[in-house]
Design a protein around this motif. Structure first.
Motif, PDB file in Angstrom:
ATOM      1  N   ASN A  63      -6.915   4.781   7.653  1.00  0.00           N
ATOM      2  CA  ASN A  63      -5.535   4.536   8.165  1.00  0.00           C
ATOM      3  C   ASN A  63      -5.538   3.760   9.563  1.00  0.00           C
ATOM      4  OD1 ASN A  63      -4.772   5.890   5.964  1.00  0.00           O
ATOM      5  ND2 ASN A  63      -4.128   7.725   6.937  1.00  0.00           N
ATOM      6  N   PHE A 108      -0.689   2.684   3.889  1.00  0.00           N
ATOM      7  CA  PHE A 108      -1.412   3.538   4.771  1.00  0.00           C
ATOM      8  C   PHE A 108      -0.963   3.529   6.216  1.00  0.00           C
ATOM      9  CE2 PHE A 108      -4.253   1.693   1.215  1.00  0.00           C
ATOM     10  CZ  PHE A 108      -4.844   2.765   0.968  1.00  0.00           C
ATOM     11  N   LEU A 112       0.448   7.194   8.583  1.00  0.00           N
ATOM     12  CA  LEU A 112      -0.197   7.372  10.042  1.00  0.00           C
ATOM     13  C   LEU A 112       0.855   7.642  11.034  1.00  0.00           C
ATOM     14  CD1 LEU A 112      -2.868   7.226  11.433  1.00  0.00           C
ATOM     15  CD2 LEU A 112      -2.674   4.710  11.842  1.00  0.00           C
ATOM     16  N   SER A 137       5.340   5.527   1.019  1.00  0.00           N
ATOM     17  CA  SER A 137       3.948   4.936   1.115  1.00  0.00           C
ATOM     18  C   SER A 137       3.549   4.914  -0.448  1.00  0.00           C
ATOM     19  CB  SER A 137       3.203   6.215   1.574  1.00  0.00           C
ATOM     20  OG  SER A 137       3.072   7.240   0.913  1.00  0.00           O
ATOM     21  N   THR A 205      -1.620   9.645   1.952  1.00  0.00           N
ATOM     22  CA  THR A 205      -0.916   8.620   1.204  1.00  0.00           C
ATOM     23  C   THR A 205      -0.861   9.007  -0.043  1.00  0.00           C
ATOM     24  OG1 THR A 205      -1.949   6.811   2.695  1.00  0.00           O
ATOM     25  CG2 THR A 205      -0.997   6.226   0.467  1.00  0.00           C
ATOM     26  N   THR A 365      -8.433  -0.996   2.965  1.00  0.00           N
ATOM     27  CA  THR A 365      -7.895  -1.403   4.200  1.00  0.00           C
ATOM     28  C   THR A 365      -8.220  -2.534   4.955  1.00  0.00           C
ATOM     29  OG1 THR A 365      -9.129   0.367   5.042  1.00  0.00           O
ATOM     30  CG2 THR A 365      -7.012   1.176   4.516  1.00  0.00           C
TER      31      THR A 365
END
Length: 517
Positions: A63, A108, A112, A137, A205, A365
């Motif tokens: 994340n 993501f 967080l 999300s 997520t 990511t």
């Protein structure tokens, strides 16, 4: 919520399903019936019981990597929006692809920042109906994934049309790309939210649920991803074919020929030699290799994620439908009184290993970072430096016109250019009135040193010839000073003696002076 005052008939760490209501995503429970009236369920979240303790740390790291990727995407989008095009070479295919990756990255980043609770109760995970963070999300993740795949597909299609079919993509393709690039993800997201939904499956997520997910999400997504792969490899195959053909082309006529122009209509497309086709393909590849690389990376990530998650989803669904597949693992947990570390070997056959899951999350990511390395240019950095360095203070101009300062300089038609660093005036001689044309009272003593005579201060009286077809208006009479010129004074008009001058015979007596003029 659970009514813990009642007696739990299930051995630890399991809970009796009768102690809980029907809130949350009930299909996400992992339960097994031990007796006719007793059903025991695994505590939520399930990922904490099948993976080691450091798995949460790995998902948190993924994340934070998403945060870095999001910052990179924002930098690219701001650079394309603010800086001039010569600094960025922006294109709508690159801009929209980056926007799609940024939306996927938000899937993501939001968990967080929000740190949501994954479970509705002790055995039930949250769904998009019971958790706003879960819905946001999951929606960003699904929509961004769809957008990334679609814009990668459109970019690959554009390159294929240019290289293989010599089609000049223009405004029509741009309109089609905008409609397909954003319309298909919106439609796909609507189908997912209506027929499947999202919930906490593993990590913070939310992901798509198992119900109807193959029909409304995974299969359409893989169809476009697979089409992108097929189009890309077909383009590469054509490039290899053109290259091999150019090697066997030994004709000298195509060595120095320019690239032919072609029309978007196939019937008007001229034939080209293999070497000309190779030079054209090489030029397009040299300009588009970054886009090709990022398309391959994103499509590889999406296909990898799809395969891993579909396999994981099918295994969990198989265990839910047939609890006997997890019987050994359940007995191990009961015997270890809830110590999951003693039963990880039995759980490894039920889930994808943590290394593969972590690799999938990190690749997803890292797409923003990949975009920055492949689409960013050093000129963007220099452009931001120039923009920010000139923003706080007033920008200097190379030249400043000061002819509007009438309150200081009253003389008409006096133009000056100001230097960049100083205020020294650089003023040419005013053509309105020369020193010789001024009255004696207006004249100022000449400065010391060498002076350039004024050849154009006075004008002689003009008499039109007899057969002249032009009749210029004679200028106003002015005082003639022969000392300031190299003309012979005896042949010029002087106010003291009214002697007329023949303009056709000016150079008869003073030829050398006329040459000097």
């Amino acid at each position: 919520m659970a009514n813990l005052s009642e007696f739990n008939l299930c051995p630890p760490p399991f809970f009796d399903i009768s102690l809980f209501d029907d809130g949350g995503y009930t299909q996400g429970r992992l339960c097994q019936q031990l007796a006719d009236d007793t059903t025991c369920c695994l505590p939520c979240p399930m990922a904490e019981w099948v993976y080691p303790d450091y798995f949460d740390t790995l998902t948190t790291v993924a994340n934070w990597v998403a945060v870095v990727g999001g910052v990179c995407c924002v930098f690219l989008l701001l650079s394309w929006a603010v800086l001039p095009v010569e600094k960025t070479n922006r294109h709508y295919l690159s801009v929209c692809l980056t926007a799609g990756v940024l939306l996927m990255t938000l899937g993501f980043i939001i968990p967080l920042a929000a740190q949501p609770e994954q479970c509705y109760d002790e055995i039930t995970p949250h769904s998009m109906h019971t958790s706003t963070v879960c819905g946001a999300s999951g929606a960003f993740l699904m929509f961004g994934g769809w957008a990334g795949v679609m814009w990668a597909f459109l970019r690959s299609l554009s390159l294929h049309l240019q290289i293989c079919w010599q089609v000049l993509v223009g405004r029509n393709f741009m309109i089609f790309s905008q409609a397909a690039g954003w319309g298909v993800p919106i439609l796909g997201l609507a189908l997912v939210l209506v027929f499947s939904g999202v919930s906490f499956r593993f990590g913070a997520t939310c992901h798509v649920n198992h119900a109807n997910s193959l029909a409304d999400f995974w299969i359409p997504l893989l169809v476009f991803a697979g089409s992108t792969v097929i189009i890309t490899f077909a383009t590469f195959g054509y490039c290899i074919k053109v290259y091999l053909a150019s090697l066997s082309d030994n004709s000298a006529s195509t060595e120095g020929s320019n690239l032919p122009t072609y029309s978007a209509t196939p019937s008007h497309r001229p034939s080209v030699s293999p070497r000309q086709a190779y030079r054209r393909v090489r030029r397009v590849i040299a300009l588009q290799w970054r886009g090709i690389a990022i398309v391959l990376i994103i499509i590889a990530d999406v296909i990898f994620f799809s395969i891993v998650f579909v396999f994981q989803d099918n295994v969990v669904q198989a265990v839910t439908e047939d609890p006997s597949l997890a019987e050994d693992w359940g007995l191990c947990l009961i015997g270890a009184r809830g110590d999951k570390n003693q039963c990880l070997n039995e759980a490894s056959s039920l889930v994808v290993n943590e290394a593969t899951v972590t690799a999938v999350l990190l690749l997803l990511t890292l797409n923003g970072v990949f975009l920055t390395f492949l689409l960013a240019r050093w000129s963007m950095v220099t452009g931001w430096f120039e923009l920010l360095s000139c923003f706080p203070r007033k920008r200097k101009h190379e030249f400043v016109s000061a002819d509007a300062r009438d309150e200081i300089r009253k003389h008409t038609r006096s133009y000056e250019m100001l230097s960049k660093e100083t205020n020294i005036d650089v003023t040419p001689l005013s053509p309105a009135m020369s020193p010789a044309m001024r009255s004696p009272s207006m004249r100022s003593p000449p400065p010391a040193g060498r002076q350039t005579p004024d050849y154009f201060g006075q004008s002689a009286k003009y008499h039109a010839p007899t057969r002249s077809y032009s009749s210029p208006r004679p200028p106003s009479a002015q005082t003639w000073d022969p000392q300031q010129t190299f003309a012979s004074p005896q042949k010029m008009y002087h106010p003291m003696h009214h002697e007329e001058m023949n303009p056709l015979g000016m150079n008869r007596h003073s030829g050398h002076e006329g040459d000097r003029i």
